[in-house]
Design a protein around this motif. Structure first.
Motif: not given
Length: 500
Positions: A243-261, A274-282
């Motif tokens: 329930q540490d929402y500031p850090n949940a927000i910080k790190y989730a934004n850090m992840f999403i802003s990277g745009g890799k997945y 079934n195939d992680a190589t074909l699933i962009s968000e995996e």
């Protein structure tokens, strides 16, 4: 039976003997010369690969009922069968053999509690050997840093499950969370340690993940390996659990802003997960190869609708029908379950396969006739839902609505941005979480972290006989804690009191 606390010490590397490549190319594959394993980064990397393989292999250390215990994947299935959103029509594995009927984790000598405890502590033990020795290995600094960062991530991942299962839920309103957690082994020499507090275990998890994020290693051979993106995603997950929402927000934004997945498109969504190589968000997955298959003891053998196993032919996995009814008719996820399956709308591999209402087609085997697929461990969808929930619980409804819409509009091309606020918005986000992550191991842990009851009586199509009529558990009940395995209680003189 080996003492469990030693599994994180001297006997830990025995789990690595099944690697296709042995350490020195001379020793038998079930024998490891401890003095030579870490002399080079190449050998240390082989040890690391052994952990990844151990994560999807069938557990061989329990006396019986091994087929539904395919490493970490089996534990993830446990977590959903202990909830109310995934069920089957008749009693069988995961329902009346200890998991779904909530007997196994509350019986100290049951295979279930031993299997979970043993699996995660073996991961920790092997990771500790790597962390303690990698700096002295012969090899490049880049390789040492990469190997260490992966081992730290694996250790944090394993502890994040152990503390949630064997300790009471983390409560941010209590400082510190001094309730008994689990033994905290942070060195390869640690054995017979006492139970640390829940607070201290979470502090160790956070430190490991933040150390990995600082190391910032993004390179990897494939998605079976943990890199900095995995650590950032797990850091957001752990923050939400605390329930540490500031850090949940910080790190989730850090992840999403990277745009890799980027979130997968609707066509990919329907291809069987079934195939992680074909699933962009995996982001991270266990990826067994054909030569590492286990016909009956794999994750997909227990959950894929077309897996040719007795567990699937006669017992298709079904969604909570009340939850299904909440899915928009234009949402691609509505197609992942069939309320009235027929030969026409739900073809199956053979006439021996049974059709039942609300059966799942979310998971399909990678190769027809097989039982393998890549086990999802972390997807970008979860991170969007973490961010939306953290915003909503921080009173930032507008931002929560925006993030939720960014996610939902990919699943439902006709979706509109939510106008709900407060608790109604939170409940909407949680419904999407239940639908999106169905079968991936979240429901039991979500109920526990949210301090919600289990109530299967509110599920129209839940078959009570499949779980020996175990239908309701109050929030905060002692049953939400796994018992420490009896073997650990008897072998470790410092373990302290058993859970109630």
């Amino acid at each position: 039976m080996n003492k469990i606390y030693l599994s994180a010490g001297l006997i830990a590397l025995l789990a690595l003997g099944s690697c296709k490549k042995d350490y020195l190319n001379t020793a038998p594959t079930n024998k490891v010369d401890m003095s030579k394993v870490f002399t080079t980064t190449e050998n240390a990397n082989t040890a690391l690969s052994g952990i990844y393989r151990y994560m999807f292999e069938r557990t061989t250390e329990v006396a019986s009922n091994q087929q539904n215990k395919p490493g970490v994947g089996g534990i993830l299935l446990d977590m959903d069968f202990m909830g109310e959103d995934l069920g089957i029509a008749a009693a069988t594995w995961f329902t009346s053999t200890g998991e779904g009927n909530w007997v196994g984790h509350r019986t100290d000598n049951n295979n279930v509690t031993f299997y979970v405890y043993r699996t995660f502590y073996k991961i920790i033990g092997n990771a500790n050997f790597i962390i303690d020795n990698i700096d002295k290995a012969e090899g490049t600094d880049a390789e040492k840093i990469r190997i260490k960062s992966e081992a730290l991530t694996l250790r944090a991942y394993a502890y994040s499950y152990l503390v949630q299962l064997y300790g009471k839920r983390y409560d941010a309103a209590i400082k510190p969370n001094s309730q008994p957690g689990i033994p905290l082994l942070l060195k390869s020499s640690d054995t017979a340690m006492p139970r640390e507090t829940v607070e201290n275990v979470y502090a160790a998890i956070v430190k490991d993940l933040e150390d990995v994020i600082q190391l910032n290693v993004g390179t990897r051979s494939n998605k079976s390996q943990a890199n900095v993106d995995v650590a950032i995603g797990l850091r957001a997950r752990v923050a939400l659990t605390m329930q540490d929402y500031p850090n949940a927000i910080k790190y989730a934004n850090m992840f999403i802003s990277g745009g890799k997945y980027p979130l997968m498109d609707q066509a990919t969504y329907q291809k069987g997960f079934n195939d992680a190589t074909l699933i962009s968000e995996e982001v991270w997955a266990s990826m067994p190869t054909a030569d590492q298959g286990d016909t009956f003891g794999s994750y997909f053998a227990q959950i894929a609708y077309d897996a040719n196993t007795s567990f699937m032919r006669a017992n298709p996995k079904r969604i909570n029908s009340a939850l299904y009814d909440k899915i928009s008719a234009t949402d691609v996820r509505k197609k992942m379950w069939e309320p009235a399956p027929t030969a026409g709308n739900f073809p199956l591999p053979a006439s021996t396969f049974v059709r039942q209402p609300y059966m799942s087609r979310k998971f399909a085997v990678k190769t027809a006739g097989g039982t393998l697929g890549d086990v999802p461990l972390l997807r970008a969808s979860e991170i969007y839902l973490i961010l939306a929930e953290a915003y909503a619980k921080s009173g930032q409804d507008g931002l929560a609505q925006n993030v939720l819409f960014d996610f939902v509009k990919v699943r439902d091309l006709s979706a509109s941005k939510s106008t709900k606020t407060g608790q109604q918005l939170i409940e909407e986000i949680l419904i999407h979480r239940r639908v999106e992550l169905w079968g991936e191991g979240f429901r039991f842990l979500d109920l526990k972290r949210l301090n919600l009851p289990l109530d299967r009586t509110a599920v129209p199509n839940y078959v009570s006989a499949s779980v020996n009529n175990w239908m309701k558990v109050d929030a905060g009940d002692d049953s939400w804690q796994y018992l420490i395995p009896r073997t650990e209680m008897e072998s470790n003189p410092n373990i302290g009191e058993q859970n109630k």
